[in-house]
Write a protein that holds these residues in place. Structure first.
Motif, short mmCIF file in Angstrom:
data_model
loop_
_atom_site.label_atom_id
_atom_site.label_comp_id
_atom_site.label_asym_id
_atom_site.label_seq_id
_atom_site.Cartn_x
_atom_site.Cartn_y
_atom_site.Cartn_z
N GLY A 107 -26.09 -45.10 -14.87
CA GLY A 107 -24.90 -45.94 -14.72
C GLY A 107 -24.17 -45.66 -13.42
N LEU A 108 -23.99 -44.38 -13.09
CA LEU A 108 -23.30 -44.02 -11.84
C LEU A 108 -24.09 -44.50 -10.63
CD1 LEU A 108 -22.16 -40.39 -12.75
CD2 LEU A 108 -20.67 -42.35 -12.36
N THR A 109 -25.39 -44.39 -10.69
CA THR A 109 -26.23 -44.83 -9.56
C THR A 109 -26.12 -46.34 -9.34
OG1 THR A 109 -27.78 -43.03 -10.01
CG2 THR A 109 -28.57 -44.82 -8.62
N VAL A 110 -26.16 -47.09 -10.44
CA VAL A 110 -26.05 -48.55 -10.33
C VAL A 110 -24.70 -48.94 -9.74
CG1 VAL A 110 -25.90 -50.70 -11.66
CG2 VAL A 110 -27.70 -49.04 -12.17
N ILE A 111 -23.62 -48.35 -10.27
CA ILE A 111 -22.26 -48.69 -9.81
C ILE A 111 -22.09 -48.31 -8.34
CG2 ILE A 111 -19.81 -48.18 -10.10
CD1 ILE A 111 -20.46 -47.71 -13.10
N GLN A 160 -22.30 -42.54 3.55
CA GLN A 160 -22.17 -41.08 3.46
C GLN A 160 -21.19 -40.68 2.37
OE1 GLN A 160 -20.76 -39.32 7.10
NE2 GLN A 160 -21.51 -37.29 6.56
N ILE A 161 -20.10 -41.45 2.25
CA ILE A 161 -19.10 -41.15 1.22
C ILE A 161 -19.72 -41.29 -0.17
CG2 ILE A 161 -16.96 -41.98 0.17
CD1 ILE A 161 -16.10 -42.84 3.03
N PHE A 162 -20.43 -42.40 -0.39
CA PHE A 162 -21.01 -42.63 -1.71
C PHE A 162 -22.17 -41.67 -1.99
CE2 PHE A 162 -18.69 -46.59 -1.29
CZ PHE A 162 -18.21 -46.76 -2.58
N THR A 163 -22.95 -41.34 -0.97
CA THR A 163 -24.04 -40.39 -1.17
C THR A 163 -23.50 -39.02 -1.54
OG1 THR A 163 -25.41 -41.57 0.44
CG2 THR A 163 -26.03 -39.31 -0.07
N MET A 209 -22.77 -35.01 -5.71
CA MET A 209 -21.89 -34.11 -6.45
C MET A 209 -21.97 -34.40 -7.95
SD MET A 209 -17.78 -33.58 -6.04
CE MET A 209 -17.39 -35.21 -6.67
N LEU A 210 -21.96 -35.69 -8.31
CA LEU A 210 -22.04 -36.05 -9.73
C LEU A 210 -23.41 -35.69 -10.32
CD1 LEU A 210 -20.24 -39.51 -9.66
CD2 LEU A 210 -19.33 -37.34 -10.45
#
Length: 845
Positions: free
Chosen positions: A507-511, A709-712, A717-718
């Protein structure tokens, strides 16, 4: 019963080991989080408190007040006020404070620190009590500075060296005349601090003849409250607000606590997920232990033990196991807290010195969580065991679940899943994110629980779908499939632990992937400019940056985005000044109404602002500028705003005569060049700006990379935090298989006796583990995609460029990860099964 419970724990030490590990990991995460955040918070509080030792009362500028149609400005703390304050009764001394952003370049020419922590200030007089000199002397004049010892050590600077810096415009090259120590929390957190003499600081930070703050030290025998009372007689109410040093320290401590609170909450959420996954392992373990001791429990019932005593016996076992796990987890958690603190320091964010903080609350939370979670998970198996009639248990006529219980379970699961799907869909259609959060969160919880309840029902068709592949492995594959569906509840509980972890990860990856793509598209599609120039810390640029860029070789068009306050319809709005003749060449804004024209009294307005004021193309409105003068403006077009460009755009030649502030106001400058974006063009622009460490020159790809970079970083971290839940799920698979092998010892002995080789036994157990893990993986990825889609629908209501992006590659990796979990988890149980003595196994009961 207590002695019986202890005996059973000691008799099943090996079988309970995985349960202890699962609980221990969750407790360690909880206690480590609390130790880490409490330690960091305490260290920063003590460090910040030291920073206020020289302040008994601080005077800060009052709040700006509008005068008629003229935009008000904050009152200034003048030199005259400082002199008056210093002579007030009860005052020993007064210091005028000036500060602002100051970017320092290292010896490699790159910005020191991360921009937001690069600060500058003034050194007061010949000996500033706030900043004791470690070496050298105080700075004097525009070409001298003092540097904090931490930054000097990190960057390799010494007294006598020359460094390059910038405040908001030109690059300066002062000499370092002194190195000082400080208790400033910003420096303790890894930032930098450069000090100028007061006159130079006032000039650089646009505070000529004024101060950002006045710090007053009380004379001996005068309390902070008494000094404040005296100063209130001297300082006009509309000029400044007075705060005691103790209140400043308390406020700073409160801000630190609030900042740590969000981090603590996030980490505890993931610890809770790991513990929730651990519940499945505990329940599975005690279900199998109770099943193995059915006759023993029946005999206890027959000799007089009540149902409650049997249940309490199981709960006492769980309490002992939970206590051992909690104590071990607490000890490991203290180590994790210390390790996290050291890790933060190595990542470039040093933490002030201080001891590890282990509060009674941390100990209570660790013990309480460990024991309660274990007992809660063991309660249902214990209750189920107590309900079995003694005669039936001793006759072993108790194993199959009744048709009624299966129907009840499947009905309940269907209702919960249906309610969850409905709530998630309602949340996804909400107009705002805040409106949709509650129904979506509630729906997600109900759906996960519903799917867990339905998992035994789902296991048969989904596992049967893999039968053709399992047939390739012959009799081992056939036995693995049959073993996987023999006990659907056990398979469901084992697979559900992995399902939850993969649901969250998918779910986090898709979002994250979809949002990244949307912001990337929004940021780059709206630009025709080759470059966007901005300050490294997000502060405004000096107006001469636009002038220098416009004069650079190869530049064909430039436009600043210059902010200015104004009043429209009795509300304060922000105007954005642009180069009217060039803005069309630099942007690609979608126009909803009218014709895009900026010049004279013609302006363009973003759709949200137009909606708020009821404007459309052709509408006229009156604006009151900073200087109080009014002017009528016409909306020539309404465009779709985005994160880079929004608001009311008007020509700078119209705005400039009405600006009263000398401070920088250009948030960014857009640049178009004749040769397009290239390394050579970028170098040329950077040289035109003097290779300024404070200024970033970015093309569209670099803007996109920044977003990526921010999202990666966030995703990694998640992933790291969710890895704890996956590790616990792996322990669950190992535990289930190991106990399943123990239960089926006789069966495995028979298989060996009729000719199945050790390699076949190993293959059977491995394939069984693989099937269970892939079953959990498929469910998790499916739920994750659904939740990602639903959350995306909610996000799309406020982000026009949002579109669902399914990361097929990563989802394939997640499925392979689930398979790897199954293979690795089966190594020890498979080896143990293959090494069983067939004759001893056949004799076992």
């Amino acid at each position: 019963m207590f002695r019986t419970a202890l005996r059973n724990v000691l008799a099943h030490k090996a079988r309970l080991l995985m349960t202890v590990l699962a609980v221990m990991l969750g407790v360690a995460f909880v206690s480590g989080t609390l130790v880490f955040t409490n330690t960091i918070s305490d260290a920063f509080k003590k460090s910040s408190a030291k920073g206020f030792d020289h302040v008994d009362v601080a005077i800060e500028p009052g709040i700006a007040q509008d005068v008629g149609d003229k935009i008000g400005k904050s009152p200034e703390l003048t030199q005259a006020l400082l002199d008056k304050v210093a002579k007030a009764p009860g005052a020993d001394s007064a210091i005028g404070v000036v500060n602002g952003f100051t970017a320092l370049a290292g010896k490699d020419g790159k910005l020191i620190g991360d921009g937001f922590q690069s600060e500058g200030g003034n050194y007061w007089g010949a000996k500033d009590p706030r900043y004791p000199l470690k070496s050298g002397r105080a700075p004097q004049g525009e070409n001298e500075i003092a540097l904090d010892a931490d930054t000097a050590g990190r960057a390799g600077y010494e007294v006598g060296d020359t460094l390059r810096l910038s405040v908001d415009g030109p690059v300066l090259t002062p000499k370092i005349t002194g190195i000082f120590t400080t208790d400033d929390g910003n420096v303790a957190a890894g930032g930098s601090l450069a000090l100028f003499d007061t006159k130079t600081a006032q000039k650089l930070f646009h505070r000529e003849g004024a101060y950002d703050e006045i710090d007053v030290k009380a004379a001996a025998g005068t309390s902070q409250d008494a000094l404040r009372a005296e100063l209130e007689k001297v300082v006009p109410k509309d000029t400044g607000s007075l705060t005691t040093g103790q209140q400043l320290a308390d406020d700073q401590a409160q801000r630190i606590s609030e900042g740590m609170s969000s981090m603590r909450t996030m980490l505890l959420v993931f610890a809770g997920i790991a513990l929730f996954v651990g519940v499945f392992i505990i329940a599975n373990t005690f279900t199998m232990l109770v099943a193995q001791r059915t006759r023993e429990l029946a005999l206890m019932r027959a000799v007089g033990a009540s149902r409650r005593q049997v249940t309490r016996s199981v709960l006492l076992e769980a309490a002992v196991v939970g206590a051992v796990a909690a104590v071990t987890g607490l000890a490991v958690g203290v180590g994790i807290g210390a390790g996290m603190r050291a890790l933060v320091g190595t990542l470039g964010a040093p933490v002030p010195a201080g001891p590890l903080v282990i509060t009674p609350g941390t100990v209570a939370a660790a013990l309480g969580v460990g024991i309660l979670v274990t007992m809660l998970a063991a309660w249902l198996p214990g209750r189920r065991a107590a309900k079995i009639p003694p005669v039936a248990a001793m006759s072993s006529v108790h194993a199959p679940a009744t048709t009624r219980s299966l129907v009840l379970r499947n009905t309940l699961g269907a209702l919960l899943s249906g309610a969850g799907v409905a709530a998630v869909l309602v949340g996804s259609q909400a107009k705002t994110a805040s409106d949709g959060q509650l129904p979506m969160g509630l729906g997600a919880a109900l759906l996960v629980i519903g799917v867990f309840v339905l998992t035994p029902l789902l296991s048969r068709p989904l596992i049967a779908a893999g039968a053709p592949v399992l047939r390739v492995f012959g009799i081992s594959g056939k036995l693995a499939r049959q073993n996987s569906v023999r006990n659907p509840r056990r398979t469901a509980a084992t697979a559900s632990a992995l399902m939850i972890g993969l649901t969250l990860i998918t779910g986090l990856t898709v979002i994250a992937g979809s949002v990244q793509q949307a912001i990337d598209k929004m940021a780059t599609s709206a630009l025709k400019a080759d470059y966007v120039v901005s300050m490294a810390n997000g502060n405004p640029l000096s107006a001469d940056v636009d002038t220098k860029l416009a004069a650079a070789d190869g530049v064909t068009a430039t436009s600043p985005l210059r902010d200015a306050p104004a009043r429209i319809d009795d509300t304060t709005e922000s105007l954005t000044g642009v180069n009217g003749s060039a803005i069309g060449k630099l942007t690609n804004l979608k126009v909803d109404q009218g014709s895009f024209k900026v010049g004279g009294t013609d302006v363009v307005v973003d759709d949200k602002t137009a909606k708020d004021h009821g404007w459309k193309a052709g509408s006229r409105f009156t604006v009151s500028y900073e200087d109080g003068k009014k002017q009528g403006l016409t909306v020539s077009a309404v465009y779709e705003g985005n994160e880079l460009i929004r608001g009311i755009l008007l020509d700078n030649t119209t705005l400039a005569p009405h600006r009263t502030s000398s401070e920088p106001a250009d948030m960014r400058v857009m640049v178009k060049t004749s040769g397009g974006a290239s390394d050579a063009t970028k170098d040329r622009l950077e040289k035109a700006l003097g290779d300024n460490p404070a200024i970033r020159v970015q093309d569209k790809q670099e803007i996109s990379n920044d977003i990526a970079q921010i999202f990666t970083l966030m995703l990694n971290m998640l992933y790291g935090l969710l890895a704890m839940a996956v590790i616990v799920a792996v322990l669950g698979v190992i535990n289930t298989l190991a106990m399943s092998v123990f239960e089926r010892s006789q069966e495995i002995g028979m298989l060996r006796a009729i000719g199945l080789e050790r390699g076949g036994i190993k293959r059977m157990v491995r394939l069984e583990s693989l099937v269970i893990s892939l079953f959990g993986g498929v469910l998790g990825i499916g739920l994750g995609v659904f939740f990602g889609w639903a959350a995306g629908e909610l996000i799309g209501s406020s982000l026009d460029t949002y579109a669902l992006i399914l990361p097929w590659g990563r989802m394939a990796v997640f499925l392979l990860l689930a398979a790897a979990v199954g293979v690795l988890a089966a190594l020890w149980p498979a080896r143990r099964a293959a090494r069983l003595n067939m004759l001893a196994a056949i004799k076992s009961e």
